[in-house]
Design an enzyme around this catalytic site. Structure first.
Site, PDB file in Angstrom:
ATOM      1  N   ALA A 194       0.808  -1.215   0.000  1.00 54.44           N
ATOM      2  CA  ALA A 194       0.000   0.000   0.000  1.00 54.44           C
ATOM      3  C   ALA A 194       0.843   1.268   0.000  1.00 54.44           C
ATOM      4  CB  ALA A 194      -0.939   0.008   1.207  1.00 54.44           C
ATOM      5  N   LYS A 195       2.130   1.141   0.347  1.00 54.34           N
ATOM      6  CA  LYS A 195       3.081   2.262   0.351  1.00 54.34           C
ATOM      7  C   LYS A 195       2.525   3.493   1.074  1.00 54.34           C
ATOM      8  CE  LYS A 195       5.530   0.806  -3.830  1.00 54.34           C
ATOM      9  NZ  LYS A 195       4.691  -0.368  -4.200  1.00 54.34           N
ATOM     10  N   ARG A 196       2.063   3.300   2.288  1.00 59.33           N
ATOM     11  CA  ARG A 196       1.526   4.399   3.075  1.00 59.33           C
ATOM     12  C   ARG A 196       2.662   5.204   3.718  1.00 59.33           C
ATOM     13  NH1 ARG A 196      -2.430   3.354   0.172  1.00 59.33           N
ATOM     14  NH2 ARG A 196      -4.418   2.667   1.018  1.00 59.33           N
TER      15      ARG A 196
END
Length: 272
Positions: A99-101
């Site tokens: 999700a590369k938050r």
């Protein structure tokens, strides 16, 4: 709070010893759905994901669904993602949500709870994070992961041209990518295998040194992007047991037949 007996890093290393050190992506983008003879609809997404679960559950060390390809369908896509994450985890397969938050304060805490809190509809075993605001800004996710035996993978050295130009720039004599690795390493000191891993592309020209990280490394770029398992091993150096090459297209192109998907994974695992 009861602490888990093993860190995420220890669990992943154990899974790698059992199934081979490979992270298999689930990337249901429109072109791949079409190649599989599936419609670019929720029904197609569901059928694609179900085939991947059947192929990979209980047979690979780590599975990485790409959240973006579910998110593009809105709430219905997230429902399919929830089912996919739950089915994989129920099989005992470790899952990292790609999700590369990345954010600060309560917002980062919200992201952490969404993906790493036990009982959350989107619960995964690990989460990818983007450290543009500084590795310290990711503390809510790092701490929550530690509390529940989960992990995070922080972007360090990516293979796209824009990333390489920035991440190989130097601050006080160290590449930005090396700063990211070194800061992550501080969280893993004293652990058998830590839970704060990094992402380092297998095709990057100037990879950071991973010797002190003491945590798992996701290494995309093997297969369709041109890198080999040998390239990954060279970057890994003495920490090969902690590096998990990430493959997606090179495996998923064998679908939709589940047997062929499993066969492709087995072929990659056998490569030196």
């Amino acid at each position: 709070m009861v602490q888990p007996h093993a860190s995420f890093g220890e669990r992943l290393v154990a899974a790698g010893n059992e199934y081979g050190r490979l992270c298999v992506g689930i990337d249901p983008h429109a072109a791949l759905l079409d190649k599989w003879g599936l419609p670019d609809t929720i029904d197609g997404l569901q059928r694609f994901s179900s085939a991947c679960v059947e192929a990979f559950a209980g047979s690979v060390a780590l599975v990485k669904p790409q959240v973006a390809f579910y998110e593009r369908f809105g709430s219905a896509g997230f429902a399919v993602l929830e089912e996919t994450l739950a089915a994989l985890r129920e099989s005992g397969t470790l899952v990292v949500a790609d999700a590369k938050r990345g954010d600060i304060g309560s917002t980062m805490a919200g992201y952490a709870a969404a993906w790493l809190q036990p009982g959350s509809p989107l619960e995964a075993d690990a989460l990818t994070l983007t450290p543009y605001l500084g590795v310290g800004s990711l503390e809510p996710a790092i701490s929550l992961a530690a509390a529940h035996g989960k992990g995070v993978f922080v972007m360090s050295a990516n293979s796209n041209p824009e990333a390489e130009a920035f991440q190989t720039s130097e601050i006080d004599g160290r590449m930005v990518s090396q700063w990211m690795v070194d800061e992550c390493a501080t969280y893993n000191q004293g652990a058998a295998v830590g839970h704060v891993g990094v992402v380092v592309g297998a095709t990057v020209a100037k990879p950071p040194v991973l010797d002190a990280l003491n945590a798992p490394v996701l290494m995309p770029g093997v297969g369709a992007q041109g890198a080999t398992m040998e390239d990954a091993a060279q970057i890994a150096g003495a920490n090969a047991h902690l590096v998990f090459p990430n493959v997606s297209r090179s495996v998923l192109s064998a679908g939709p037949d589940v047997t062929e998907l499993r066969k492709r994974v087995a072929e990659l695992v056998k490569q030196p």
